[in-house]
Scaffold this motif. Structure first.
Motif, short mmCIF file in Angstrom:
data_model
loop_
_atom_site.label_atom_id
_atom_site.label_comp_id
_atom_site.label_asym_id
_atom_site.label_seq_id
_atom_site.Cartn_x
_atom_site.Cartn_y
_atom_site.Cartn_z
N HIS A 12 0.83 -1.21 0.00
CA HIS A 12 0.00 0.00 0.00
C HIS A 12 0.87 1.26 0.00
O HIS A 12 0.56 2.23 -0.68
CB HIS A 12 -0.95 0.02 1.20
CG HIS A 12 -2.12 -0.90 1.06
ND1 HIS A 12 -2.99 -0.85 0.00
CD2 HIS A 12 -2.57 -1.89 1.86
CE1 HIS A 12 -3.92 -1.77 0.15
NE2 HIS A 12 -3.68 -2.43 1.28
N ARG A 70 -10.44 0.78 13.43
CA ARG A 70 -11.71 1.17 12.81
C ARG A 70 -11.77 2.68 12.61
O ARG A 70 -12.29 3.17 11.61
CB ARG A 70 -12.88 0.68 13.65
CG ARG A 70 -13.01 -0.84 13.63
CD ARG A 70 -14.28 -1.32 14.31
NE ARG A 70 -14.31 -2.75 14.31
CZ ARG A 70 -14.08 -3.51 15.38
NH1 ARG A 70 -13.83 -2.96 16.54
NH2 ARG A 70 -14.13 -4.82 15.30
N ASP A 73 -9.67 3.51 9.64
CA ASP A 73 -10.42 3.21 8.42
C ASP A 73 -11.43 4.32 8.11
O ASP A 73 -11.57 4.75 6.96
CB ASP A 73 -11.16 1.87 8.53
CG ASP A 73 -10.21 0.68 8.48
OD1 ASP A 73 -9.05 0.86 8.06
OD2 ASP A 73 -10.65 -0.41 8.89
N LYS A 74 -12.15 4.78 9.13
CA LYS A 74 -13.13 5.85 8.93
C LYS A 74 -12.46 7.12 8.43
O LYS A 74 -12.96 7.79 7.52
CB LYS A 74 -13.88 6.15 10.24
CG LYS A 74 -14.87 5.08 10.64
CD LYS A 74 -15.52 5.45 11.97
CE LYS A 74 -16.37 4.32 12.51
NZ LYS A 74 -16.92 4.65 13.84
N ALA A 76 -9.64 7.32 6.77
CA ALA A 76 -9.19 7.09 5.39
C ALA A 76 -10.36 7.25 4.41
O ALA A 76 -10.21 7.86 3.35
CB ALA A 76 -8.57 5.71 5.26
N HIS A 77 -11.52 6.72 4.78
CA HIS A 77 -12.69 6.86 3.91
C HIS A 77 -13.12 8.32 3.80
O HIS A 77 -13.52 8.78 2.73
CB HIS A 77 -13.84 5.99 4.41
CG HIS A 77 -13.61 4.52 4.23
ND1 HIS A 77 -13.46 3.93 3.00
CD2 HIS A 77 -13.47 3.53 5.14
CE1 HIS A 77 -13.25 2.63 3.15
NE2 HIS A 77 -13.24 2.37 4.44
N ALA A 78 -13.01 9.06 4.90
CA ALA A 78 -13.36 10.48 4.88
C ALA A 78 -12.43 11.26 3.95
O ALA A 78 -12.87 12.13 3.19
CB ALA A 78 -13.31 11.07 6.29
N THR A 80 -10.87 10.01 1.36
CA THR A 80 -11.25 9.62 0.00
C THR A 80 -12.46 10.41 -0.47
O THR A 80 -12.49 10.92 -1.60
CB THR A 80 -11.55 8.11 -0.07
OG1 THR A 80 -10.37 7.40 0.33
CG2 THR A 80 -11.95 7.68 -1.46
N ARG A 81 -13.47 10.53 0.40
CA ARG A 81 -14.68 11.29 0.03
C ARG A 81 -14.33 12.76 -0.25
O ARG A 81 -14.80 13.33 -1.23
CB ARG A 81 -15.73 11.20 1.13
CG ARG A 81 -16.48 9.87 1.14
CD ARG A 81 -17.70 9.91 2.06
NE ARG A 81 -17.40 10.26 3.44
CZ ARG A 81 -16.97 9.40 4.36
NH1 ARG A 81 -16.80 8.13 4.05
NH2 ARG A 81 -16.73 9.80 5.60
#
Length: 93
Positions: A12, A70, A73-74, A76-78, A80-81
């Protein structure tokens, strides 16, 4: 298992590095870059902690770190958004 996970993390890191090189010179978003830097620091600390827990056979600490994962992960998703929304604005879509 730990070796495979560390190898995956390395893969990664290479992917992120290549992506960074590919977009070099394009529009930069300081807020997103700051979020990425903050997240990178959290991940670094998490990896150090989990390796320490592994070496000490500290199951309770490992479970705490897993719960914290977790949140990583949240975040990282934020990021990305945010990046996708910024790209939509930049490209007018």
């Amino acid at each position: 298992k730990a070796s495979a996970d560390l190898e995956r993390m390395g893969d990664h890191a290479v992917s992120i590095s290549k992506s960074t090189i590919r977009v070099k010179g394009n529009k930069r978003v300081p807020e997103i870059e700051a979020d990425i830097a903050d997240l990178a620091e959290k991940v670094k600390e998490s990896v150090e902690s989990v390796l320490e827990a592994y070496l000490k056979y500290d199951v309770e600490r490992a479970e705490e770190i897993a719960l914290n994962d977790r949140e990583i992960d949240k975040a990282a998703h934020a990021i990305t958004r945010k990046a996708i929304e910024d790209m939509k604005k930049y490209f007018g879509r």
